[in-house]
Design a protein around this motif. Structure first.
Motif, PDB file in Angstrom:
ATOM      1  N   SER A 153     -52.218 -22.678 -26.042  1.00  0.00           N
ATOM      2  CA  SER A 153     -50.818 -22.244 -25.951  1.00  0.00           C
ATOM      3  C   SER A 153     -50.072 -22.527 -27.254  1.00  0.00           C
ATOM      4  O   SER A 153     -49.165 -21.772 -27.623  1.00  0.00           O
ATOM      5  CB  SER A 153     -50.119 -22.910 -24.770  1.00  0.00           C
ATOM      6  N   THR A 154     -50.441 -23.585 -27.957  1.00  0.00           N
ATOM      7  CA  THR A 154     -49.809 -23.886 -29.242  1.00  0.00           C
ATOM      8  C   THR A 154     -50.076 -22.751 -30.224  1.00  0.00           C
ATOM      9  O   THR A 154     -49.165 -22.260 -30.892  1.00  0.00           O
ATOM     10  CB  THR A 154     -50.345 -25.217 -29.815  1.00  0.00           C
ATOM     11  N   ASP A 194     -48.166 -19.621 -29.159  1.00  0.00           N
ATOM     12  CA  ASP A 194     -46.728 -19.724 -29.415  1.00  0.00           C
ATOM     13  C   ASP A 194     -46.411 -19.503 -30.900  1.00  0.00           C
ATOM     14  O   ASP A 194     -45.467 -18.802 -31.243  1.00  0.00           O
ATOM     15  CB  ASP A 194     -46.184 -21.085 -28.984  1.00  0.00           C
TER      16      ASP A 194
END
Length: 84
Positions: A54-55, A58
């Motif tokens: 997810s990092t 994002d």
């Protein structure tokens, strides 16, 4: 230590008369290129040292949005039977 690397990098690019960029920009360039050539997002995330995918998603979401167009074209080709 990281400050030393950044400063040494700046000296190197000035000496080579290259465009001024931050050392950290190389990381973004690598990620952008890997995504653009179709590398697996999880593998890119691991390469970047992100603990969670997810990092990566994002931070680099803009890359995935543009590559989605090509992905959908390929999907449409399969669904329309053009490869049959």
């Amino acid at each position: 230590m990281p400050d030393w690397v950044s400063k040494a990098f700046q000296r190197l690019i000035r000496r080579l008369d290259l465009p001024i960029i931050r050392y950290h920009d190389l990381r973004h360039s690598a990620a952008s290129i890997l995504v653009a050539v179709g590398c697996n997002v999880k593998e890119v995330s691991t390469f970047l040292g992100h603990n969670q995918i997810s990092t990566t998603l994002d931070i680099y979401a803009h890359l995935f949005n543009s590559s989605s167009v090509e992905l959908m074209r390929k999907y449409d080709t399969v669904l329309s039977g053009a490869n049959a």
